[in-house]
Scaffold this active site. Sequence first.
Site, PDB file in Angstrom:
ATOM      1  N   GLU A  87       0.737  -1.161   0.016  1.00 42.91           N
ATOM      2  CA  GLU A  87      -0.054   0.016   0.107  1.00 42.91           C
ATOM      3  C   GLU A  87       0.807   1.284  -0.040  1.00 42.91           C
ATOM      4  OE1 GLU A  87      -3.807   0.309   1.665  1.00 42.91           O
ATOM      5  OE2 GLU A  87      -4.270  -1.792   1.483  1.00 42.91           O
ATOM      6  N   HIS A 143      -5.261   2.314   0.077  1.00 39.82           N
ATOM      7  CA  HIS A 143      -4.549   3.385  -0.409  1.00 39.82           C
ATOM      8  C   HIS A 143      -4.167   2.796  -1.914  1.00 39.82           C
ATOM      9  CE1 HIS A 143      -3.968   3.921   3.720  1.00 39.82           C
ATOM     10  NE2 HIS A 143      -3.394   5.344   3.415  1.00 39.82           N
ATOM     11  N   LYS A 170     -10.868   5.661   5.750  1.00 37.85           N
ATOM     12  CA  LYS A 170      -9.896   6.275   5.249  1.00 37.85           C
ATOM     13  C   LYS A 170      -9.530   5.688   3.649  1.00 37.85           C
ATOM     14  CE  LYS A 170      -5.143   7.954   5.118  1.00 37.85           C
ATOM     15  NZ  LYS A 170      -3.811   7.588   5.636  1.00 37.85           N
TER      16      LYS A 170
END
Length: 256
Positions: A87, A143, A170
């Site tokens: 990530e 991510h 997130k």
Amino acid sequence: MTKEIKIREISIGNGQPKICAPMTGKDRTALLEEACKIREVKADLAEWRADFYEELSNEERFLDMLREIRCELGEIPLIFTIRTASEGGNAEISEKEYEEYILAAAESGNADLVDVEYFSHENVSDLISRLHRTGVKVIASTHDFEKTDDSNILKNRFIDMDTSGADILKMAVMPQKFDDVADLMQVTKEITEEYTEKPVIAMSMGNLGSMSRIAGENFGSAVTFATVGKASAPGQFPVEELRMMMNALHKKNVED
């Protein structure tokens, strides 16, 4: 309607997005210097990117380092993060090692929040439950440092993370064109208004995505990241510069 989460004296999900400053130092001297700067510029939150720490494999030393950072920060809430290579981070570790590190940090009592890479680990909901039993709050994160997927994929990722039991959701992605930035901002707005009451953190990385780091108040992102030293992701502004821009935008929003 987002329900705020209070960590120490900071409310996440209420008012302007909170500014989080990552610490990326490799050793004790660098990390304590960064923690001191974070306190001086009065960032709302701090994040220890422990994947940069050169002694992460020594549990005793990394836990001592975590304790020292906690003391240096005073009452500034601390996020503990190990970003793996898959990530975009520096940690080349097994899933078992990853879980052991973040659980040890949580059990120490010196981390207020722990970041969990949601799509990189099996039985992630069980891991989040184990972290919650230590008393920490959990950020479920994803991510993509290469691209931004289409809006439906982004939305479904948020919805999937929302089912995990995590406290904050997130997402960080890399845009290839401005429409990618607009898509992430629109998806975040829809997610926060229609699908979840949890605080959401969303950012489009790099220079192209810089507006997403400034304008979170307008599309529903509750936290933004800024630097006091080396950036932990492309496109981060220095804390004081970001605060100035966010305050100007907030004033404009109020006036309008």
